[in-house]
Structures are given as C-alpha cells and as structure tokens.
Design a protein around this motif. Structure first.
Motif, PDB file in Angstrom:
ATOM      1  N   GLU A 114     -29.950  -5.708  -8.443  1.00  0.00           N
ATOM      2  CA  GLU A 114     -28.765  -5.351  -7.230  1.00  0.00           C
ATOM      3  C   GLU A 114     -28.449  -4.101  -7.299  1.00  0.00           C
ATOM      4  O   GLU A 114     -28.272  -3.587  -8.374  1.00  0.00           O
ATOM      5  CB  GLU A 114     -27.385  -6.357  -7.027  1.00  0.00           C
ATOM      6  CG  GLU A 114     -27.575  -7.588  -6.912  1.00  0.00           C
ATOM      7  CD  GLU A 114     -26.347  -8.708  -6.994  1.00  0.00           C
ATOM      8  OE1 GLU A 114     -25.366  -8.003  -7.330  1.00  0.00           O
ATOM      9  OE2 GLU A 114     -26.746  -9.691  -7.101  1.00  0.00           O
ATOM     10  N   ASN A 154     -26.405  -2.181 -10.155  1.00  0.00           N
ATOM     11  CA  ASN A 154     -25.088  -3.166 -10.543  1.00  0.00           C
ATOM     12  C   ASN A 154     -25.464  -4.165 -11.172  1.00  0.00           C
ATOM     13  O   ASN A 154     -24.889  -4.086 -12.548  1.00  0.00           O
ATOM     14  CB  ASN A 154     -24.725  -3.707  -8.976  1.00  0.00           C
ATOM     15  CG  ASN A 154     -23.696  -4.473  -9.331  1.00  0.00           C
ATOM     16  OD1 ASN A 154     -22.819  -4.600 -10.039  1.00  0.00           O
ATOM     17  ND2 ASN A 154     -23.526  -5.579  -8.268  1.00  0.00           N
ATOM     18  N   GLU A 155     -26.415  -4.963 -10.934  1.00  0.00           N
ATOM     19  CA  GLU A 155     -26.413  -6.323 -12.250  1.00  0.00           C
ATOM     20  C   GLU A 155     -28.165  -6.801 -11.727  1.00  0.00           C
ATOM     21  O   GLU A 155     -28.546  -6.335 -10.728  1.00  0.00           O
ATOM     22  CB  GLU A 155     -25.489  -7.169 -12.004  1.00  0.00           C
ATOM     23  CG  GLU A 155     -25.565  -7.990 -10.446  1.00  0.00           C
ATOM     24  CD  GLU A 155     -24.705  -9.273 -10.629  1.00  0.00           C
ATOM     25  OE1 GLU A 155     -24.342  -9.830 -11.699  1.00  0.00           O
ATOM     26  OE2 GLU A 155     -24.189  -9.736  -9.531  1.00  0.00           O
TER      27      GLU A 155
HETATM   28 MG    MG Z   1     -23.718  -9.466  -7.618  1.00  0.00          MG
END
Ligand code: MG
Ligand code: ADP
Length: 445
Positions: free
Chosen positions: A269, A302-303
């Motif tokens: 993400e 983000n992750e």
């Molecule tokens: Mg997430």
C-alpha cells in the motif's frame, strides 16, 4: 473396470477468512483441492474447502497433518505464527516464507525494511523507545521515548499504531503532540507501538503482484483506494493517476518483492502526497527524480500484506487471471497467468452496517436487486453474523470503458442507498454466535 486415477494437487491454507474462501474457489476451478487450517468451525474458507483442520495455528499435530496432506502451503493472513510456517517449510513448499510474513507482521520492522532498501515512508519512531533502563523506571523511559527518540524535525499530528495485530484502522489513534503520546499509548493497552507523521493524503494506491519460485513477477495495474474510517471502502482498477507515478509504484513493489526473495502474491500500500510535504529521509535521488517526473506527487510506502489483498478482489472479474489463481499457480509451480485487465472495475466493500436500515432495523438487504444490476458481481462471504465494520462481502462493478464504469458505480451506490431505507425485520436463518474473525485474526484487509 475403473480407469487410472488422475493426479490431484492438494494445497494447504493457514487461515479461513474470505481471502481463503476465494483462494479455495480459484484452486478448485483448476482441479486442485484445498485443506484449510483454522480454529473456527464453519469459517468462510472451510465452507468451501475440501477439508478443514479445525485447530489453532500453532497446534503442532495439525500443522504436521497439513504438511502430510499437501504439496504446498500458503497463508491468507499475516498473523499466522512464523514458527508454524518454518515447521511446515521443513516438509513442504511454503509461500510466502516465514521471514517475509514476520516482517509484515510488525509495522516497525516493515518500515525499517522499506527504508533499508531505499523505499521512502512517512517519518516514524518506535514508542516506547528502547534506550530507557529499568533503573530509570517506566515513566522515565516513556518520557525519553516521546522526545529523544523522535527523529529531529518530526512533525505532528501523528498516528500512534500498535506494531502488531492492527487491521482496518484498529489499534490506531491520532496524537496532536508529543505530550499526548503517553496517554494514547496507555489507551492502546501499553503495547509496543510505532508513531508515524500523519500526512495529508492526495491519494492511496496499492500494487499487487505475484512472484513465482523462479523469480518471475506478474504485476497487476495499480489500484486506487478510498478508505472510510480506516477501512477500505472502494478500489478502482486501474488507478487514474499519472502513468510515471504508477510505473514508479510498480517498480518499487518489484524491488520489495525481490529484496524479500518473495514467493506468492504480495500487496504494498502506498500514500501519494504532495512533494512540499515529504518526510525527511527522502534522500535518494531516484525517488526525488520520480517525484519531479510525476509532477510534484510522491509515493511513500505505507504497509505490505504477504497475501492477496482486498483492493484486488475485482481481478476475479476484470483480469485474465485473478490474484487468487496466481497464488494457486505459484504453489503448484505453474507459470503465472496474465495480469492484463480486460475491463475497468471498481470494488465496493459490503460492511456489516449494510444489514441495518436507516431506522436501525436489522434485515437482510435485497441482494437479488444488487445482483441484477448490469456489470455488477455480488460476493457474500458466508459469515453468519453481521457486525458494523465487519467485511461481509463485496461488489465488483465492471465497465468496458471508464465512462461506463463510472455510470455503473453511481447506479450501484444509488441502489445501496435506496436499500438502506428499505425493509422490516426478518428472522435470521442462523443466530449462531461466532467470534469476530477467529482468535488473533486481523490485518485481513
Ligand atoms: Mg492498510
Ligand atoms: P491497516 O492495517 O488498518 O490498514 P494502515 O496503516 O494502512 O493500517 O491505516 C489505515 C488507513 O489509515 C490508511 O489506509 C490511511 O487511510 C490512514 N492512515 C494510516 N496512516 C496514515 C498516515 N501516516 N497519514 C495519513 N493517513 C494515514
């Protein structure tokens, strides 16, 4: 006289949620069988699977039985104990590896890993920090953590997130200043956390790829995601941002997969932010150049999710090969399928709220009306109990052009809105209680 028996490839799956259910459907279409290990009887994947080992994820007997029955094993959520994957890997092919899953389980390790390989992220620091000693007492340690451990120039507001087990925005709280950290941390159960600068987001993207054991990658077009209250609400395929930015997102994701020597389906993400607001560590010329090329918008990882991802569910309807089929292909050692979309698509999540109408009456929405909309595919996950915020199903809205897709999305949203005003209470077929998503689930987004 019976003919010779055909060979059946049997795959193992740790976790029995909706991602597992769709994986089972895809594998079975290819003639494979799936054995699910999940502690919850009647969980979404077990309803479809060929066999269900109803046991805890660290039950050694069940893990060994899974290894005995299957040629390869995967996981559909990241909180599976890495130890269980290591044990499985001694006997069968496991994808993704315990190492990749262990990094994705911990937001701090994940962000450190991104930075180590030159992928930019928001500014962050661990909370509480690790330099405080027992002699100083817990409060001294906390105070240190809130001030000394923040990178110089760290900007608030920030988000305090638990390092582990958070999903769908759970385990997160916004903090306005360093002074608010300690209280917020106690509110999250005084567990190990990460503090991230909270950025004004221009957009959110996800990139999903599959990588085989031969190192060959197949990358889907980028998804553009919209979240509501920390939960994915909708996802557009393909994203409508500038091509250089999208290409950079794909390149970064491939770099991540390569650095992990990743096998299976991976999602990363990204936040898209305006370049006047970059984090401090935006130091690699490559990234800065990409930002310029993309016209002042930059990407921050983000992750990651070491599995198929909610944002890519519409690959079932819109692409030649779905993300779930790719996972089955990797496990079987088959070549990857084409990720080419043949339609534009928009995923719309159906959360538990949908089962209550505007007057607060619990009733079954008229799903037949939704399924009748042109270009709309309805998926319900077979969860026995609706709860607000719980992912119960999704819609994949497809169109041959972006314009047709937009019209169909509006029609769909209007219908859902209309349905929310309908209905009187109906008796549920089942009132059976079921844990939220099984013990220690989570991060299934
Ligand atoms: Mg997430
Ligand atoms: P989860 O595991 O719950 O998906 P995320 O870290 O992805 O956790 O956070 C959920 C959502 O919250 C993100 O998709 C984004 O919309 C918002 N969010 C999270 N971190 C930040 C941040 N640092 N700045 C701005 N928004 C954020």
């Amino acid at each position: 006289m019976p003919g010779p028996a055909v060979e059946v490839l049997r795959l193992g799956l740790m976790g029995g949620g909706q991602l597992g259910r769709m994986f089972v459907h895809a594998a079975q279409r290819l003639g494979m069988e799936v054995v699910v290990l999940d502690p919850v009887p009647g969980c979404p994947a077990a309803q479809a699977a060929d066999r269900h080992l109803c046991a805890a994820y660290d039950d050694l007997q069940a893990i060994d039985e899974l290894a005995r029955q299957c040629v390869a094993v995967t996981t559909e959520f990241e909180n599976v104990p890495a130890r269980s994957l290591l044990r499985l890997a001694r006997r069968v092919r496991v994808a993704p590896s315990a190492n990749a899953v262990a990094i994705a389980q911990d937001r701090l390790e994940e962000k450190r890993f991104f930075r180590r390989i030159g992928i930019p992220t928001t500014d962050f620091f661990a909370f509480p920090g690790s330099l405080g000693s027992a002699a100083e007492g817990p409060d001294a340690k906390l105070q240190w953590a809130g001030t000394a451990f923040a990178p110089p120039g760290f900007r608030y507001p920030a988000i305090l997130k638990t390092r582990r087990l958070g999903y769908d925005g759970k385990g997160q709280v916004v903090v306005g200043s360093a002074g608010e950290l300690e209280r917020a941390w106690r509110g999250l159960g005084s567990t190990d956390c990460i503090v991230e600068s909270r950025l004004p987001l221009h957009a959110e993207l996800s990139v999903v790829l599959a990588r085989g054991f031969d190192g060959v990658c197949a990358v889907y077009p980028v998804f553009e995601n919209r979240h509501e209250a920390g939960i994915l609400a909708s996802s557009l395929l393909p994203a409508r941002l500038s091509p250089p930015l999208l290409e950079e997102a794909c390149a970064m994701t491939q770099r991540i997969a390569h650095a992990l020597d990743y096998h299976g389906v991976l999602c990363v993400e990204y936040f898209v932010v305006r370049s006047p607001d970059p984090p401090q560590a935006l130091d690699t010329p490559r990234v800065v150049n990409a930002a310029r090329a993309a016209g002042s918008l930059i990407l921050l990882a983000n992750e990651m999710a070491p599995r198929p991802h909610n944002s890519a569910h519409a690959t079932i309807e819109a692409c030649n090969t779905s993300q779930f089929e790719q996972q089955a292909r990797v496990l079987a050692g088959w070549p990857l399928g084409s990720t080419q979309p043949h339609r534009s698509a928009c995923l719309i999540n159906l959360l538990g709220e949908q089962w209550w109408n505007r007057s607060g009456v619990f009733r079954e929405p008229r799903w037949g009306a939704v399924a009748a909309l042109p270009g709309v595919s309805l998926h319900l996950y077979g969860k026995r109990e609706a709860r607000p915020g719980r992912k119960m199903g999704h819609l994949a809205v497809c169109g041959t052009t972006a314009a047709e897709l937009d019209v169909r999305v509006v029609e769909t949203m209007n219908l859902l809105e209309g349905l929310s005003r309908e209905g009187s209470s109906t008796k549920r077929l089942s009132t059976q209680q079921e844990p939220v998503d099984g013990p220690n689930r989570g991060m299934q987004t």
